[in-house]
Design an enzyme around this catalytic site. Structure first.
Site, PDB file in Angstrom:
ATOM      1  N   LYS A  38      34.635  44.560  31.513  1.00 62.22           N
ATOM      2  CA  LYS A  38      34.938  43.123  31.512  1.00 62.22           C
ATOM      3  C   LYS A  38      33.662  42.320  31.217  1.00 62.22           C
ATOM      4  CE  LYS A  38      38.921  43.500  34.648  1.00 62.22           C
ATOM      5  NZ  LYS A  38      39.377  43.268  36.048  1.00 62.22           N
ATOM      6  N   TYR A  77      47.570  41.005  30.351  1.00 60.90           N
ATOM      7  CA  TYR A  77      47.867  40.821  31.778  1.00 60.90           C
ATOM      8  C   TYR A  77      49.239  40.190  32.016  1.00 60.90           C
ATOM      9  CZ  TYR A  77      43.182  42.208  33.328  1.00 60.90           C
ATOM     10  OH  TYR A  77      42.040  42.922  33.618  1.00 60.90           O
ATOM     11  N   ASN A 104      35.114  42.124  38.930  1.00 60.33           N
ATOM     12  CA  ASN A 104      35.126  43.552  39.305  1.00 60.33           C
ATOM     13  C   ASN A 104      34.855  44.507  38.131  1.00 60.33           C
ATOM     14  OD1 ASN A 104      37.601  43.245  38.110  1.00 60.33           O
ATOM     15  ND2 ASN A 104      38.796  44.052  39.820  1.00 60.33           N
ATOM     16  N   HIS A 158      38.347  47.301  33.786  1.00 56.30           N
ATOM     17  CA  HIS A 158      39.804  47.495  33.814  1.00 56.30           C
ATOM     18  C   HIS A 158      40.116  48.938  33.434  1.00 56.30           C
ATOM     19  CE1 HIS A 158      44.081  47.121  32.888  1.00 56.30           C
ATOM     20  NE2 HIS A 158      43.812  47.855  31.822  1.00 56.30           N
ATOM     21  N   GLU A 198      48.803  49.269  26.399  1.00 56.60           N
ATOM     22  CA  GLU A 198      47.500  48.606  26.250  1.00 56.60           C
ATOM     23  C   GLU A 198      46.755  49.122  25.017  1.00 56.60           C
ATOM     24  OE1 GLU A 198      45.784  49.249  30.133  1.00 56.60           O
ATOM     25  OE2 GLU A 198      47.212  47.871  31.080  1.00 56.60           O
TER      26      GLU A 198
HETATM   27  N1  UDP Z   1      42.512  39.892  40.446  1.00 57.08           N
HETATM   28  C1  UDP Z   1      42.012  38.757  41.041  1.00 57.08           C
HETATM   29  N2  UDP Z   1      42.451  38.424  42.289  1.00 57.08           N
HETATM   30  C2  UDP Z   1      43.369  39.162  42.963  1.00 57.08           C
HETATM   31  C3  UDP Z   1      43.872  40.313  42.348  1.00 57.08           C
HETATM   32  C4  UDP Z   1      43.422  40.651  41.086  1.00 57.08           C
HETATM   33  O1  UDP Z   1      41.169  38.060  40.465  1.00 57.08           O
HETATM   34  O2  UDP Z   1      43.718  38.816  44.099  1.00 57.08           O
HETATM   35  C5  UDP Z   1      42.035  40.260  39.106  1.00 57.08           C
HETATM   36  C6  UDP Z   1      41.023  41.409  39.155  1.00 57.08           C
HETATM   37  O3  UDP Z   1      40.048  41.165  38.134  1.00 57.08           O
HETATM   38  C7  UDP Z   1      41.889  42.608  38.795  1.00 57.08           C
HETATM   39  C8  UDP Z   1      42.842  41.980  37.784  1.00 57.08           C
HETATM   40  O4  UDP Z   1      43.123  40.697  38.325  1.00 57.08           O
HETATM   41  O5  UDP Z   1      41.119  43.664  38.275  1.00 57.08           O
HETATM   42  C9  UDP Z   1      44.120  42.730  37.545  1.00 57.08           C
HETATM   43  O6  UDP Z   1      44.764  42.929  38.778  1.00 57.08           O
HETATM   44  P1  UDP Z   1      45.438  44.331  39.110  1.00 57.08           P
HETATM   45  O7  UDP Z   1      46.249  44.162  40.369  1.00 57.08           O
HETATM   46  O8  UDP Z   1      46.131  44.872  37.912  1.00 57.08           O
HETATM   47  O9  UDP Z   1      44.162  45.233  39.494  1.00 57.08           O
HETATM   48  P2  UDP Z   1      43.463  46.454  38.717  1.00 57.08           P
HETATM   49  O10 UDP Z   1      44.558  47.218  38.009  1.00 57.08           O
HETATM   50  O11 UDP Z   1      42.455  45.857  37.769  1.00 57.08           O
HETATM   51  O12 UDP Z   1      42.801  47.263  39.789  1.00 57.08           O
HETATM   52 MG    MG Z   2      46.046  46.537  36.765  1.00 54.39          MG
END
Ligand code: UDP
Ligand code: MG
Length: 152
Positions: free
Chosen positions: A11, A51, A114, A117, A128
């Site tokens: 990211k 997303y 974080n 992805h 994707e």
């Molecule tokens: N995210 C966020 N706040 C939250 C949950 C998710 O900003 O409370 C962001 C975070 O960058 C995360 C992304 O949204 O990586 C996608 O969320 P997902 O639940 O798919 O998590 P991932 O698959 O990335 O672990």
């Molecule tokens: Mg995810």
């Protein structure tokens, strides 16, 4: 021999913090190999589509803006069980809950920063990869495979 593939993205914060090499290193060191890689300033439509499943979440607008804030490094890695193992290498979504030893556990603090992805299922990976690599993946024979896998 599996040809499982997963979509991995460094990211904007990961790129800006010069963590791209460290992230690639972890996947390569495990035994996975690259099938696609590009540095890309993402257009809004791609970030929104990537997303789309999170569209109803309160953090969605901020998440899309985050992905648009600077270039990302989009990658496809291949290898046995790479989707599930990729998620394990990455760690929990919220870095405060990610175990030390994982990418997020070692390299970041905030859920909204974080650094990486990774696809959460084989089906998500296919979707994707289709979005990010419409031109297709690179086909080649990695010569390390007999040193990674006992049987192929
Ligand atoms: N995210 C966020 N706040 C939250 C949950 C998710 O900003 O409370 C962001 C975070 O960058 C995360 C992304 O949204 O990586 C996608 O969320 P997902 O639940 O798919 O998590 P991932 O698959 O990335 O672990
Ligand atoms: Mg995810």
């Amino acid at each position: 021999m599996t040809t499982e593939v997963t979509f991995i993205m460094v990211k904007p914060d990961g790129v800006q913090r010069n963590l791209t090499g460290e992230i690639i290193r972890r996947f390569e060191a495990k035994g996975y190999y690259l099938r696609g890689l590009k540095l890309k300033q993402v257009e809004r439509s791609l970030a929104e589509e990537h997303y789309i499943d999170l569209k109803s979440k309160p953090f969605y607008p901020g998440l899309v803006d985050y992905i648009l804030s600077a270039p990302v490094v989009a990658m496809v890695f291949s290898g046995k069980n790479v989707v599930t193992m990729g998620r394990k290498l990455i760690g929990a979504t919220n870095p405060l809950a990610s175990e030390p030893g994982t990418i997020r556990g070692d390299l970041c603090i905030d859920v909204g920063r974080n650094v990486i992805h990774g696809s959460d299922s084989v089906e998500s990976a296919q979707r994707e990869i289709g979005l990010w690599f419409p031109e297709g993946l690179v086909e080649y024979k990695p010569h390390m495979l007999p040193w990674i896998y006992e049987r192929m």
